[in-house]
Each structure stands twice: as C-alpha cells, then as structure tokens.
Design a protein around this motif. Structure first.
Motif, mmCIF file in Angstrom:
data_model
loop_
_atom_site.group_PDB
_atom_site.id
_atom_site.type_symbol
_atom_site.label_atom_id
_atom_site.label_comp_id
_atom_site.label_asym_id
_atom_site.label_seq_id
_atom_site.Cartn_x
_atom_site.Cartn_y
_atom_site.Cartn_z
ATOM 1 N N ASN A 213 -32.046 13.913 -10.849
ATOM 2 C CA ASN A 213 -32.483 15.155 -10.231
ATOM 3 C C ASN A 213 -33.409 14.236 -9.497
ATOM 4 O O ASN A 213 -33.213 14.588 -7.777
ATOM 5 C CB ASN A 213 -32.844 15.978 -10.109
ATOM 6 N N ASN B 46 -28.560 18.702 -8.355
ATOM 7 C CA ASN B 46 -28.926 19.634 -8.746
ATOM 8 C C ASN B 46 -29.200 20.080 -10.736
ATOM 9 O O ASN B 46 -28.184 21.284 -10.303
ATOM 10 C CB ASN B 46 -28.476 20.875 -7.654
ATOM 11 N N ASP C 189 -29.518 22.082 -13.158
ATOM 12 C CA ASP C 189 -29.946 23.201 -13.792
ATOM 13 C C ASP C 189 -30.419 22.859 -15.428
ATOM 14 O O ASP C 189 -29.585 23.335 -16.408
ATOM 15 C CB ASP C 189 -29.438 24.611 -13.872
#
Length: 334
Positions: free
Chosen positions: A237, A243, A245
């Motif tokens: 990231n 991206n 999570d």
C-alpha cells in the motif's frame, strides 16, 4: 549515527537499494498473477517489518533466536578458535542478513580477543537494520572496523574486495530455512564464489521437532507474527499505492510435514478485488484464497551436511543446544 558515516563504499553499493522498488514490482507481478499466489520473503523486511521481526525474536514462543544466542554464549570462544586456528592473519566477518547484529557481537568479541584486526561486513537489504547493527557493534566493540553493505544478497550476491586474511562468513538465525532447497544452494554457492579455499562459513539452522512447538513459534499469542506478516500488505500500500484492506486478510501458520517446513500465508477472508497501481495490476481474491509469504524449513543433520557439500563447503564441526533443537555448523570453502 548514520550508516553512511561508517564506510566510503556505501555510495557504490546504493544501487541495490535504489533498485528495490523495481525488484518489488517484478516480484508482485510474478507472484500474484499465478496460482497458488506467493510473494518472496525478503519483501517482509522493510523498516517496519524489520522492527516487528526484532519483537518476534524476543517472544517466549519464538525459541530459535534465544537458543542460538545460548549456543554462542557457551561456545563462541571454541567457534572462533576453530575458525582462526589455521591462520594468524586478520579476520573479516561477513554476515548475510545482518539485521541488528544482536548475536553477532558475541562472535566479534571473541574474535577480537584472538586477532588485533577484525573487520565486520554486515549485509542487509534494509539500511535501517544496518544502522542499528553498526550502532550496536560500534558501542560494544569500537575497535572493530565497520564496512556495511546494503544489498539484496539473494538477487545480488555481495561482491567482496581482496583481503589479506581469513574471511569468516556467517549466515545465522536459520535464515537459510526461508528458502527452497534449490534457492538455499544458490545462495551458498554464490557466497562460495566470493570466498577463497579455506575460508569459513558458520550456518545456523533450526532442527526438526514436534509440530506444536513449531506452530506456537510462528503464531504467537500476542499477534506480533501476524502483524509482521500483514505488514507486507501495508508495504505494498505504501510503496506501490495498492489498496489492500488488511482487515480482510488474516495470518495463517501451517506445518508441511512432507516438505519439512513451516509455511506462513495471508488468507483472504472474503471475495475482494485489489488494485496495485505501482505494478499496474488488478487481482481478484476469492474467500479463503491465500498468499504464501514465507517458508521456514526445518533441518536434520544429514540434510545440513548435504546442503553444504552441494554448495562447495566441507563440514568441520557442529554445536547444538541441550535439547537438540538448533544447530550451528562450521564448514570450510573447498
């Protein structure tokens, strides 16, 4: 104290550090486009990963660091005497994957009592780790000459200049266990290419033991190992503008008996799509799909000797702890 103050050779080696982003992109594209998905273990060791790993080494469940340190504390004088017995000349200690050199100081201290000139060459992909290693050794042993080398020794074998003395290479912490048998041989053969016949290698290896002890060591109650593993996604990231999570992935540790290794994985907890902008890559993860991030092979003595012989070394001597959980093996370049 900054690492650049220790050695004029730092700038010449900085190309390895500058190439880290390109290597990161290459490994992401290579490892995440295939199934099963995997990433190479050196990606775990950015500044934050190195910091977390140092915390792991102090955990009660993680016995390898503590056990290896005990062997050094008991046998350092015997080890360095075996290394230096053949030659009264100066000694340079080359350490692959130096980290913070917490245990290396024990060996350097013993070497310093036998030789007037001792040179320490820590090699690591992380400049922050080398800063810590050099600070530690400079405070403990100010007379030891420091020549830190920022390099990914897996992809770019360290190039050593000429030296009028004995080279004592160490690869400790069972770091060799992070690599497949083929990769391990390549690393040691590359190292052997930089050594002269008679130079020494000290190899630290974790030995096979019961599964419960192994799993506890790689899945601690405090969750530090989980944070270490998940930091790889945080790194992607940060550095490649991915991206991920990270709350939708979880750490898994598995014992693969057939391969004699602990495996670390990151498991997707749901169907999800991830975009890694810096690598121009979009990936769909299914629920329960994993990214294989690291192995830790566990050795028998016979396998250690075979690895050394296949890599251009001959066995000289071995030291173990009382439980036979860990081995420190001295070999010579043939």
């Amino acid at each position: 104290m900054n690492i650049a103050s220790y050695s004029n050779s730092f700038g010449a080696e900085n190309h390895s550090f500058l190439g880290a982003r390109a290597a990161l992109i290459h490994e992401v594209q290579r490892g995440l486009l295939k199934r099963p998905r995997s990433l190479v273990p050196w990606m775990l060791y950015d500044a934050e990963g190195s910091r977390l790993f140092e915390r792991i080494t102090a955990l009660p469940e993680y016995y390898p660091t503590r056990t290896e340190r005990e062997i050094f504390a008991e046998s350092a004088n015997e080890i360095v005497a075996a290394v230096c017995s053949r030659n009264p000349a100066p000694v340079r200690l080359l350490e692959l994957g130096a980290g913070t050199a917490a245990k290396t100081g024990i060996l350097l201290d013993a070497l310093s009592r036998l030789r007037k000139r001792v040179v320490y060459i820590p090699v690591d992909v992380s400049p922050d780790a080398l800063d810590a290693a050099c600070d530690s050794i400079a405070c403990l042993l100010p007379h030891v000459q420091l020549q830190p080398l920022v390099a990914n020794y897996v992809t770019h074998p360290p190039r050593l200049g000429s030296f009028n003395g004995t080279t004592f290479a160490i690869y400790i912490g069972s770091s060799i266990g992070n690599f497949s048998p083929e990769e391990a041989r390549t690393i040691l053969r590359n190292l052997r290419s930089q050594l002269r016949a008679g130079d020494a290698l000290l190899l630290g290896t974790d030995l096979v033991k019961d599964e419960a002890t192994l799993l506890r060591a790689y899945d601690d109650r405090q969750g530090v190992t989980a944070a270490f593993n998940l930091n790889l996604l945080h790194r992607l990231n940060r550095e490649l503008f991915a991206n991920f999570d990270t709350t939708c992935f979880r750490h898994l540790a598995r014992w693969n008996c057939a391969e004699s290794r602990i495996e670390m994985h990151l498991e997707s907890t749901r169907d999800q799509h991830v975009f890694i902008a810096g690598a121009q890559l979009g990936i769909h993860f299914e629920a329960s799909e994993t990214i294989h991030t690291e192995n830790s092979y566990k050795f028998t003595h016979a396998r250690i000797y075979t690895l050394l012989e296949d890599s251009g070394f001959c066995f000289q001597e071995v030291w173990t702890d009382r439980r036979e959980w860990y081995a420190v093996t001295l070999a010579r370049a043939t």
